[in-house]
Design an enzyme around this catalytic site. Sequence first.
Site, short mmCIF file in Angstrom:
data_model
loop_
_atom_site.label_atom_id
_atom_site.label_comp_id
_atom_site.label_asym_id
_atom_site.label_seq_id
_atom_site.Cartn_x
_atom_site.Cartn_y
_atom_site.Cartn_z
N GLU A 1 32.24 8.87 15.15
CA GLU A 1 32.29 9.02 13.70
C GLU A 1 32.74 7.70 13.08
O GLU A 1 33.67 7.06 13.58
CB GLU A 1 33.25 10.12 13.28
CG GLU A 1 33.38 10.24 11.75
CD GLU A 1 34.32 11.36 11.33
OE1 GLU A 1 34.10 12.49 11.78
OE2 GLU A 1 35.26 11.09 10.55
N ARG B 1 37.82 23.96 7.79
CA ARG B 1 36.59 23.37 8.30
C ARG B 1 35.56 24.40 8.75
O ARG B 1 34.51 24.04 9.26
CB ARG B 1 36.93 22.40 9.45
CG ARG B 1 37.54 21.09 8.96
CD ARG B 1 37.97 20.19 10.11
NE ARG B 1 38.26 18.83 9.66
CZ ARG B 1 39.39 18.44 9.11
NH1 ARG B 1 40.37 19.33 8.92
NH2 ARG B 1 39.58 17.19 8.74
N GLU C 1 34.31 11.15 18.60
CA GLU C 1 34.23 12.52 18.07
C GLU C 1 34.38 13.54 19.21
O GLU C 1 34.62 13.21 20.36
CB GLU C 1 32.92 12.73 17.30
CG GLU C 1 33.10 12.79 15.79
CD GLU C 1 33.98 13.94 15.32
OE1 GLU C 1 34.26 14.89 16.10
OE2 GLU C 1 34.44 13.90 14.15
N HIS D 1 29.32 14.43 6.62
CA HIS D 1 30.18 15.09 5.65
C HIS D 1 30.34 14.20 4.43
O HIS D 1 30.69 13.02 4.54
CB HIS D 1 31.55 15.39 6.26
CG HIS D 1 31.46 16.20 7.53
ND1 HIS D 1 32.39 16.13 8.53
CD2 HIS D 1 30.53 17.09 7.94
CE1 HIS D 1 32.05 16.95 9.51
NE2 HIS D 1 30.92 17.54 9.18
N ARG E 1 30.41 19.99 3.89
CA ARG E 1 30.34 19.84 5.34
C ARG E 1 28.96 20.14 5.94
O ARG E 1 28.73 19.87 7.13
CB ARG E 1 31.38 20.74 6.01
CG ARG E 1 32.80 20.30 5.69
CD ARG E 1 33.83 21.16 6.41
NE ARG E 1 33.65 21.21 7.85
CZ ARG E 1 34.00 20.25 8.69
NH1 ARG E 1 34.54 19.12 8.22
NH2 ARG E 1 33.81 20.38 9.98
N GLU F 1 31.26 10.60 6.03
CA GLU F 1 31.65 10.54 7.43
C GLU F 1 30.36 10.62 8.24
O GLU F 1 29.71 11.66 8.29
CB GLU F 1 32.56 11.70 7.81
CG GLU F 1 33.86 11.78 7.04
CD GLU F 1 34.64 13.04 7.39
OE1 GLU F 1 34.30 13.71 8.39
OE2 GLU F 1 35.59 13.36 6.66
N GLU G 1 35.07 18.00 0.13
CA GLU G 1 34.21 17.59 1.23
C GLU G 1 33.13 18.65 1.43
O GLU G 1 33.45 19.84 1.62
CB GLU G 1 35.02 17.45 2.53
CG GLU G 1 34.15 17.14 3.74
CD GLU G 1 34.86 17.41 5.07
OE1 GLU G 1 34.63 16.66 6.02
OE2 GLU G 1 35.61 18.42 5.15
N ASP H 1 0.84 -1.20 0.00
CA ASP H 1 0.00 0.00 0.00
C ASP H 1 0.88 1.25 0.00
O ASP H 1 1.37 1.67 1.04
CB ASP H 1 -0.91 -0.02 1.24
CG ASP H 1 -1.75 1.24 1.38
OD1 ASP H 1 -1.75 2.07 0.45
OD2 ASP H 1 -2.40 1.39 2.44
N GLU I 1 28.37 10.75 11.64
CA GLU I 1 28.48 11.06 13.05
C GLU I 1 27.15 10.82 13.75
O GLU I 1 26.09 11.09 13.17
CB GLU I 1 28.92 12.52 13.25
CG GLU I 1 30.29 12.82 12.66
CD GLU I 1 30.65 14.29 12.68
OE1 GLU I 1 31.83 14.61 12.45
OE2 GLU I 1 29.75 15.14 12.91
#
Length: 453
Positions: free
Chosen positions: A198, A319, A191, A247, A345, A126, A343, A47, A128
């Site tokens: 992580e 970062r 982390e 990430h 973030r 990555e 990357e 369904d 977390e």
Amino acid sequence: MCKGAVLEQLGDVLRYDVWITDLLGQLRIFSIKSLNDHHIEEGIGFDGSSVPYFTDVNYSDFIAKPDMSTLRTYPWLVNGKKVAFVIADVYEGYTLRRSPRDPRWVAQRLERDLERRGLKILVSAEMEFFLFKKDSINSIPPLPLERDSGYISVKEGYFRAPPLDQLYEYRIELFKALDKLNLQPHKDHHEVAGGQIEVNIKADFPVRMSDKIQILKFAARQIADKMGLIATFMPKPVIDDNGSGMHIHMSLWRGNLNLFYDSEDEYAGISDITRYFIGGILEHAEALSAILAPTINSYKRLISGYEAPVYVCWGRGNRSAMIRVPIYYRRASKQNVNRARIEIRCPDPLANPYLAISALVYCGLEGVDKKIYPGDPIDDNVYHLPRGVREEMGIRELPENLKEALDYLENDGFLRKVLGSELIDAYIELKRKEWRDFMRTITRWEYERYFFA
């Protein structure tokens, strides 16, 4: 290998779980006693209208067709027997048309489009998340494992060793399970926040990486439950500590050539294609936020000072930027050429991986096609730059809340085109309802602030 041989290889199986993913990225599972040729070739009816925003009740007969390449058994037993699971693609009944609201179909279309261009993209994540004791949810706000006992203070958890690291045994069990599930985990660690983990899994193509993310989250929760814990992928479960991100790392390939690498580039060893790819993502950053940071809670993570991006910019090893170009290694070995990547973030672990990865890649490809310059890289800590300086540098801010992000998504014609209007409309409607529900909710903070005012 033929279908029968695949099933035989599993051995004695108690039952088969069939997985589909809804618009929110949440798993929906039903179980069957056996998996036969009819199920494999024709699919299994269900369904569709009972899955929120998949379809209307007057057109509700849907089919889940198992993707046999995803068939495997859980790395734990149920009543002493193995249980298998398989990820399914969603079709509309009778017409056998792929459901435009099936997130996995979006990622499959992306891979088809890449193949037509002679390209492929490798993606890794990555992941977390936090661990809480089960009884911690009786107190609001709950404190995660280690914070509740004072083992680890605010922002003091990164790379902690046992016995301060109370998550070590859990990580061992999770890593073993992910290995058995063939997710190819290659790194895990404690982390920054207390109770936070992580896990990194090896890069793969968009569909398979999205599948792996779903499997990882399921396994993390199941193993936590067996150990008397709760694994939460809520982006910001603790007010005074770092939140959890997802990430996403990407590199673009033609055959065996990493198109993101350029040995002549002095800044970060990246090509013009990489810069254009970044430019395409930054061009759509505000609209992408509705997909990459898809909840009300997501925007409580995206604030300055907690290693989560707030500003739309890029830089090497930075970062504080929305997009980081990793620069661990400079020497031009074959391995380092293969490592050239970006990357992103801002995504968090409640993002639908099929939609998040697809949206990012499509925007990146538009940047390559249109040669969208991403602006100069930022090497400063963007959190510390005064507003006037950021404005002079052309650094925009990500939306402050889900409603603002949804407004951007609704008006982004490109994302509507590549992800599909029907899916975008359903997603926005679903998320606007979430926002309205939140706005009607009276929170504990409001009582504390206003009750005796």
